[in-house]
Design a protein around this motif. Structure first.
Motif, short mmCIF file in Angstrom:
data_model
loop_
_atom_site.label_atom_id
_atom_site.label_comp_id
_atom_site.label_asym_id
_atom_site.label_seq_id
_atom_site.Cartn_x
_atom_site.Cartn_y
_atom_site.Cartn_z
N ALA A 53 51.35 34.13 34.64
CA ALA A 53 51.09 33.04 33.70
C ALA A 53 51.54 33.43 32.30
N GLU A 54 51.34 34.69 31.95
CA GLU A 54 51.75 35.12 30.62
C GLU A 54 53.27 35.11 30.49
N GLU A 55 53.94 35.52 31.56
CA GLU A 55 55.40 35.48 31.52
C GLU A 55 55.90 34.04 31.44
N ALA A 56 55.28 33.18 32.22
CA ALA A 56 55.74 31.79 32.27
C ALA A 56 55.51 31.09 30.93
N SER A 57 54.40 31.38 30.30
CA SER A 57 54.08 30.66 29.07
C SER A 57 54.65 31.36 27.83
N GLY A 58 54.99 32.62 27.98
CA GLY A 58 55.47 33.35 26.81
C GLY A 58 54.37 33.67 25.82
N GLU A 59 53.14 33.57 26.25
CA GLU A 59 52.02 33.84 25.36
C GLU A 59 51.18 34.97 25.95
N VAL A 60 50.56 35.78 25.10
CA VAL A 60 49.56 36.72 25.57
C VAL A 60 48.27 35.94 25.78
N LEU A 61 47.73 36.01 26.97
CA LEU A 61 46.57 35.18 27.29
C LEU A 61 45.25 35.95 27.22
N PHE A 62 45.31 37.26 27.44
CA PHE A 62 44.08 38.04 27.42
C PHE A 62 44.32 39.39 26.75
N GLU A 63 43.30 39.84 26.03
CA GLU A 63 43.29 41.23 25.57
C GLU A 63 42.62 42.05 26.65
N ARG A 64 43.26 43.13 27.05
CA ARG A 64 42.67 44.01 28.06
C ARG A 64 41.73 44.98 27.37
N LEU A 65 40.46 44.80 27.55
CA LEU A 65 39.48 45.71 26.97
C LEU A 65 38.83 46.53 28.08
N SER A 66 38.12 47.54 27.66
CA SER A 66 37.54 48.44 28.66
C SER A 66 36.47 47.73 29.49
N ASP A 67 35.88 46.71 28.91
CA ASP A 67 34.81 46.05 29.67
C ASP A 67 35.23 44.67 30.18
N GLY A 68 36.51 44.45 30.28
CA GLY A 68 36.93 43.17 30.84
C GLY A 68 38.09 42.56 30.08
N TYR A 69 38.41 41.35 30.44
CA TYR A 69 39.51 40.62 29.81
C TYR A 69 38.92 39.65 28.78
N ARG A 70 39.43 39.72 27.56
CA ARG A 70 38.98 38.76 26.56
C ARG A 70 40.08 37.74 26.30
N PRO A 71 39.75 36.45 26.45
CA PRO A 71 40.77 35.41 26.31
C PRO A 71 41.25 35.23 24.88
N THR A 72 42.54 34.97 24.71
CA THR A 72 43.08 34.58 23.42
C THR A 72 42.92 33.07 23.24
#
Lengths: 290, 290
Positions: free
Chosen positions: B41-60
């Motif tokens: 999805a990130e490749e298709a949209s060209g946007e970063v969708l989530f920050e990868r954090l140690s305790d999970g994914y945080r949405p942009t």
DNA sequence: TCCGATCCGTGCGAAAACGCATGTATGGAT
DNA sequence: ATCCATACATGCGTTTTCGCACGGATCGGA
């Protein structure tokens, strides 16, 4: 009972297009893939979704129900894509614009040229058509239109006022100047099939001789000497071999606007394109009026 | 720029659950699949969708935008599934109902039994919970609820009026009968933490001794002799070892309703289930009132 | 009547998506 | 300080999905 969202979309596409091949083309997949997905959807839902006929697939009520709701989903998707595009800040990727062929051919090419030079990472897609594409459905990001209002729920800017006048080739222009009584043949637009109102009474012998449904062809007809044509001034001035003739005095013609959906309007690419476009229009506004 | 609808759904699930594992469980796929779809999805949209954090994914912001629109799509999907279910005419497949545990345990089991006997091809899923499941989201097809109104935009039928009264085990019943002055211990419901209003003045020494948040436990507490409990009459009458005690006279208690979403209400399976249910309620209505 | 254009079904090999097992990092409880 | 639970990344083998090529059926025009 669980169905994949993409299968719902596939059912909708097949309902819309009526054939596996058509639906496949719409979704950019092979038509056999459509057939397989439909089978899956039927198994998942436990309903027969299409009757297989010799000339295509006919949807059952259940399929129509699916299609109806999938269209709601599609609307949400279009809204999303518009918002995503509107939020873009980078000057790369695809930008799709639409404009009437003649405006592109006779006036806008320098805009396209300069824009792609200034922003080499933007891939410009140009849809040259007189059809009013649906900007809500993302058929284009930006439209340049000849009309008095932006219409719908669209945002817009007026680019140019313009006038129309009568044009013909050199032969006709000479003949008309020599003898105002001469027979003057009009090449009329299909949707305005009569001799234009307000023509100069010095030229009494006017008659509609041709009707065309396409302005491109009418320009050619004028150049070839089929008659005189009422057209926007910029068209007469920019197409070789045409001269203004005094049969019909200049009069206001629908304005030229650039319009877009408010969701995508703020995008950096659109903003940049509008900048180039507006500058070019300002620089050449004299071309459009008498 | 094109994104699969299922990938939109995946983004939504990840935004909702905050972790790959949670989203994977929600969609019944391995969590690695979630990770791959997000990358797609990130490749298709060209946007970063989530920050990868140690305790999970945080949405942009972009991911939140997607999730918002995907929820609209999900609503359309739920509407569709309801309509499809409502249009079903065959008596097979899954039927999901929900009811309070105690009602099932003490009264509804014969309904379930008879229904599955009569309609052996229907797989009955029973959610025994006091929570009010969301029938719009198809968490259940039909709900049996104890309340005065069907609520929301739901269709409903009143099944039973009922009364409540005070119950205790044999020891307590005997002691109270022997000596009205004895100390009477109430086992109260958390949300009504006081001695009930309108108790019989012949029994002056009453006190709340326990508070429970669950009626199942309270029935057990009454059986075990922890005190007396105000409960619907059918509960006191159907649970072994309990006797009605005259401390609190019978009084109206919220009615029992069967409710469902109007979209699914007409389905053959639901209709059949309601038939069995209503018959059983009519046959045993005396159990519920004084 | 024959030819071409459109349909669709089927079978096979390639490509994509998926599940599982393994390894790493982080934070909280004992 | 150690252990355990949670949460991800990565690599590999399997399953699923897909595109393509071939064949059959139908319809309409030359």
């Amino acid at each position: 009972m669980d169905m994949t969202w993409d299968d719902l979309r596939t059912v909708m596409a097949l309902v819309r297009h009526g054939s596996l091949a058509g639906a496949g083309a719409a979704l950019s997949v092979n038509y056999t893939t459509i057939a397989r997905r439909i089978r899956r959807a039927e198994e998942a839902s436990g309903e027969v979704l299409f009757e297989r006929l010799s000339d295509g697939y006919r949807p059952t009520d259940a399929a129509l129900l699916i299609a109806e709701h999938a269209e709601q989903m599609e609307q949400a998707e279009h809204g999303l894509m518009r918002r995503l595009k509107g939020a873009e800040t980078h000057l790369s990727g695809i930008l799709t614009i639409t404009a009437p062929q003649l405006l592109i051919a006779s006036f806008l090419s320098p805009v396209l040229d300069q824009f792609t030079r200034t922003h080499p990472d933007v891939e410009l897609r140009v849809l040259a058509t007189n059809e009013l594409l649906d900007l809500s459905r993302r058929e284009a990001d930006l439209a340049i239109r000849v009309s008095r209002a932006p219409g719908d729920a669209l945002t817009g800017l007026r680019l140019l006022y313009q006038d129309s006048a009568s044009f013909a080739n050199a032969d006709w222009a000479a003949r008309i100047a020599r003898d105002p009584q001469t027979q003057i043949n009009w090449v009329a637009y299909d949707s305005f099939p009569d001799v234009p109102k307000g023509t100069n009474p010095d030229y009494p012998n006017q008659k509609v001789r041709f009707r065309f449904d396409d302005m491109v062809a009418m320009v050619g007809a004028a150049q070839a000497g089929l008659g005189i044509v009422r057209m926007p001034m910029f068209l007469g001035r920019t197409n070789a071999g045409l001269q203004q003739v005094p049969v019909l005095a200049p009069q206001p013609y629908p304005e030229i606007w650039v319009v877009g959906h408010p969701d995508v309007w703020p995008s950096a690419k659109l903003r940049a394109f509008r900048g180039v476009l507006i500058a070019h229009c300002k620089a050449h506004k004299a071309l459009f009026v008498a």
